[in-house]
Motif scaffolding. Sequence first.
Motif, PDB file in Angstrom:
ATOM      1  N   PHE A 159       8.017   1.512   6.083  1.00 28.08           N
ATOM      2  CA  PHE A 159       8.673   2.814   6.173  1.00 28.08           C
ATOM      3  C   PHE A 159       8.093   3.714   7.254  1.00 28.08           C
ATOM      4  O   PHE A 159       8.398   4.899   7.304  1.00 28.08           O
ATOM      5  CB  PHE A 159       8.585   3.532   4.817  1.00 28.08           C
ATOM      6  N   CYS A 160       7.211   3.166   8.102  1.00 29.57           N
ATOM      7  CA  CYS A 160       6.678   3.965   9.206  1.00 29.57           C
ATOM      8  C   CYS A 160       6.273   3.039  10.338  1.00 29.57           C
ATOM      9  O   CYS A 160       6.255   1.822  10.177  1.00 29.57           O
ATOM     10  CB  CYS A 160       5.472   4.801   8.746  1.00 29.57           C
ATOM     11  N   CYS A 193       3.439   2.498  11.789  1.00 34.32           N
ATOM     12  CA  CYS A 193       2.052   2.041  11.884  1.00 34.32           C
ATOM     13  C   CYS A 193       2.021   0.521  12.030  1.00 34.32           C
ATOM     14  O   CYS A 193       2.853  -0.177  11.452  1.00 34.32           O
ATOM     15  CB  CYS A 193       1.275   2.439  10.635  1.00 34.32           C
ATOM     16  N   TYR A 252      -6.271   2.371   3.528  1.00 33.48           N
ATOM     17  CA  TYR A 252      -4.814   2.373   3.401  1.00 33.48           C
ATOM     18  C   TYR A 252      -4.093   1.633   4.529  1.00 33.48           C
ATOM     19  O   TYR A 252      -2.893   1.789   4.701  1.00 33.48           O
ATOM     20  CB  TYR A 252      -4.291   3.814   3.289  1.00 33.48           C
ATOM     21  N   ASN A 255      -8.525   2.416   7.645  1.00 36.16           N
ATOM     22  CA  ASN A 255      -7.795   3.676   7.860  1.00 36.16           C
ATOM     23  C   ASN A 255      -7.566   4.011   9.335  1.00 36.16           C
ATOM     24  O   ASN A 255      -7.693   5.153   9.754  1.00 36.16           O
ATOM     25  CB  ASN A 255      -8.528   4.830   7.144  1.00 36.16           C
ATOM     26  N   THR A 256      -7.251   2.971  10.116  1.00 30.51           N
ATOM     27  CA  THR A 256      -6.875   3.196  11.510  1.00 30.51           C
ATOM     28  C   THR A 256      -5.395   2.898  11.723  1.00 30.51           C
ATOM     29  O   THR A 256      -4.852   3.182  12.771  1.00 30.51           O
ATOM     30  CB  THR A 256      -7.692   2.307  12.471  1.00 30.51           C
ATOM     31  N   GLN A 257      -4.725   2.294  10.723  1.00 27.53           N
ATOM     32  CA  GLN A 257      -3.297   2.015  10.814  1.00 27.53           C
ATOM     33  C   GLN A 257      -2.580   2.837   9.738  1.00 27.53           C
ATOM     34  O   GLN A 257      -1.926   2.292   8.856  1.00 27.53           O
ATOM     35  CB  GLN A 257      -3.044   0.512  10.637  1.00 27.53           C
ATOM     36  N   VAL A 258      -2.766   4.123   9.834  1.00 26.14           N
ATOM     37  CA  VAL A 258      -2.201   5.017   8.821  1.00 26.14           C
ATOM     38  C   VAL A 258      -1.603   6.252   9.488  1.00 26.14           C
ATOM     39  O   VAL A 258      -2.008   6.636  10.591  1.00 26.14           O
ATOM     40  CB  VAL A 258      -3.276   5.461   7.795  1.00 26.14           C
ATOM     41  N   CYS A 259      -0.624   6.842   8.808  1.00 26.02           N
ATOM     42  CA  CYS A 259       0.031   8.044   9.326  1.00 26.02           C
ATOM     43  C   CYS A 259       0.443   8.905   8.132  1.00 26.02           C
ATOM     44  O   CYS A 259       0.282   8.485   6.980  1.00 26.02           O
ATOM     45  CB  CYS A 259       1.242   7.656  10.170  1.00 26.02           C
ATOM     46  N   PRO A 260       0.977  10.084   8.370  1.00 25.16           N
ATOM     47  CA  PRO A 260       1.358  10.940   7.241  1.00 25.16           C
ATOM     48  C   PRO A 260       2.293  10.249   6.240  1.00 25.16           C
ATOM     49  O   PRO A 260       2.170  10.461   5.035  1.00 25.16           O
ATOM     50  CB  PRO A 260       2.051  12.121   7.931  1.00 25.16           C
ATOM     51  N   LEU A 284     -11.271   3.475  -0.567  1.00 26.04           N
ATOM     52  CA  LEU A 284      -9.898   3.088  -0.281  1.00 26.04           C
ATOM     53  C   LEU A 284      -9.601   2.985   1.212  1.00 26.04           C
ATOM     54  O   LEU A 284      -9.936   3.883   1.975  1.00 26.04           O
ATOM     55  CB  LEU A 284      -8.926   4.113  -0.874  1.00 26.04           C
ATOM     56  N   LYS A 323       4.975  -1.302   9.649  1.00 27.06           N
ATOM     57  CA  LYS A 323       5.074  -1.212   8.196  1.00 27.06           C
ATOM     58  C   LYS A 323       6.530  -1.024   7.749  1.00 27.06           C
ATOM     59  O   LYS A 323       7.441  -0.926   8.566  1.00 27.06           O
ATOM     60  CB  LYS A 323       4.198  -0.051   7.703  1.00 27.06           C
ATOM     61  N   LEU A 345       0.313   7.612   4.181  1.00 25.28           N
ATOM     62  CA  LEU A 345      -0.737   8.264   3.417  1.00 25.28           C
ATOM     63  C   LEU A 345      -0.147   9.179   2.351  1.00 25.28           C
ATOM     64  O   LEU A 345      -0.882   9.806   1.588  1.00 25.28           O
ATOM     65  CB  LEU A 345      -1.647   9.083   4.341  1.00 25.28           C
ATOM     66  N   PRO A 361      -5.235   4.915  -7.361  1.00 25.29           N
ATOM     67  CA  PRO A 361      -5.766   5.356  -6.063  1.00 25.29           C
ATOM     68  C   PRO A 361      -5.314   4.506  -4.872  1.00 25.29           C
ATOM     69  O   PRO A 361      -5.327   4.993  -3.742  1.00 25.29           O
ATOM     70  CB  PRO A 361      -7.281   5.250  -6.241  1.00 25.29           C
TER      71      PRO A 361
END
Lengths: 99, 500
Positions: free
Chosen positions: B36-37, B39, B165, B48-53, B163, B34, B56, B98
């Motif tokens: 900025f991270c 993932c 993400y 929601n398996t390719q998400v991090c703090p 949602l 991505k 999110l 959202p």
Amino acid sequence: MPSISRDEVAHLARLARLAVTDDELDLFAGQLDVILQSVATVGDIATADIPPTSHAVPLTNVFREDVVRPSLGQQQALAGAPAAEDGRFRVPRILGEEA
Amino acid sequence: MTSVYELMDYAEVIERFDPVLGLEVHVELHTNTKMFCGCANVFGGEPNTQVCPTCLGMPGALPTLNGKAVESAIRIGLALNCEIAEWCRFARKNYFYPDMPKNFQTSQYDEPIAFNGFLDVTLDDGSLFRVEIERAHMEEDTGKSLHVGGSDGRIHGAEHSLLDYNRAGVPLIEIVTKPIEGTGERAPEVARAYVTALRDLLKALDVSDVRMDQGSLRCDANVSLMAKDATEFGTRTETKNVNSLRSVERAVRFEMTRQAAILVAGGKITQETRHFDESTGSTSPGRTKETAEDYRYFPEPDLTPIAPSREWVEELRGTLPELPWERRKRVQDEWSLTDAELRDLVNAGAVDLVAATVDAGATPAEARSWWVAYLTKEANNRGVELSELAITPAQIATVIGLVNSGELTNKLAREVVTGVLEGEGEPEAVIEARGLKVVSDDSALEKAVDEALAAQPDVAAKIRDGKVAAAGAIVGAVMKATKGQADAKRVRELIIARCS
């Protein structure tokens, strides 16, 4: 003349989804005005040859390698969600707007 | 379904108004990660398996900029003949929705990485139209919402929304044109040709999957009309959800006829976002905003400014591949195409497909004949783009090879291709399953020839008398008996041999 009006404070509160009472509007408008006036004194010494500062440290081009790092699992991602459904975050219906 | 709108006849629209277009194209980069991270940036994963703090929007999580995405942005800018900023920043665009977990989108505001460019697009008649590029800037994609309880999956009437993400934070480049004037009646065509040219360019740069059907290339079309004597632009509408090249053309045309009808009736155009409906080809009002937009942009404090050195920019310029228009020029020379042939090839969207088929062993003429003459028709019948047909250049080259070696007739070859298009597997598997092999076994053919000669003794007698032209009737009978799977030339040879 105050540097921020009561109406502007009300507008900002609405944009930030903050419920502010009429009394609070008067209170915050006054307080914010003091803060803005204080900050504005910087303008007295800033001259045309001093560009506004957005970053305190003079760094540029800090990049990350395009390498995948582990993500959270779905369960972990949803752990703090007030509501979830089918592996997704569940939110109340979105009124008056089109995705 | 008919439209609920009054529409003006298109010819009359053009007589009374000049259209002005503005096209905003969002392209998802196909970087590994991505914006900025770290993932993974992959389409179609479990929600929601390719998400991090960071993506999110968890408190305290900090962004780190993907260098590859910056590189892609600069290369896109260069290919679009843009200037590349010497120094630019990201900004926060603040709003609540959202699908955006951070409550702001990290974007570029008044300092885009690339600006002031142009793209020359080829219209259907082969002429060029220059579209000026205002800017190309970096930002991040949002999450995906699923509206539950509504009648048609749209937001109206939905009870709640879900949602995912995975897409939040995927690198996006937004490419914005300057107002496109002077197109006249060709406005819808120019819009389609521009998005087509941009898609081909981005594909050549290998920076994105550019799949409109998957949302990796999305177009918003701004349309307004100016009365012939007007000096200022009219009020514009912005149509979203335009998910195919054909839809770009249809959406622009629809808006022109809708707006013209309102204007001549003395009405005013509402500046609004509209939603394109593929099934009806019409647009309907979309997002209504209670208040004017107030995004309170400010420079993103968590990301350092980007200052691409001129050396780096020139190095990236050196990595630009042969661009589509250069490629077209070259294939015209190499394949000795007339202007008309090149135009047909380009209009069919077949340049890359033919080139790949040639690389796989076919001659340019053979490959063109399949892609431009035959498969274009197939694509039209199926309502898809040529490149979306379920057949690869390598498979076409295989079929061409089988025709050349005499293992398939042209008729059988078309059947094999149909089989592949229907998802029956590789050409070899289709031949096997459908029993399409040319009967080249002489003994089987001889048997069929003997039977045909015996069935038509008078014709056989003529051939024996030296009237070779009469053999055609026997060839026909043999072809019929072998269900077209015989090589007609070989059959003729066998007939002559039998009768001499």
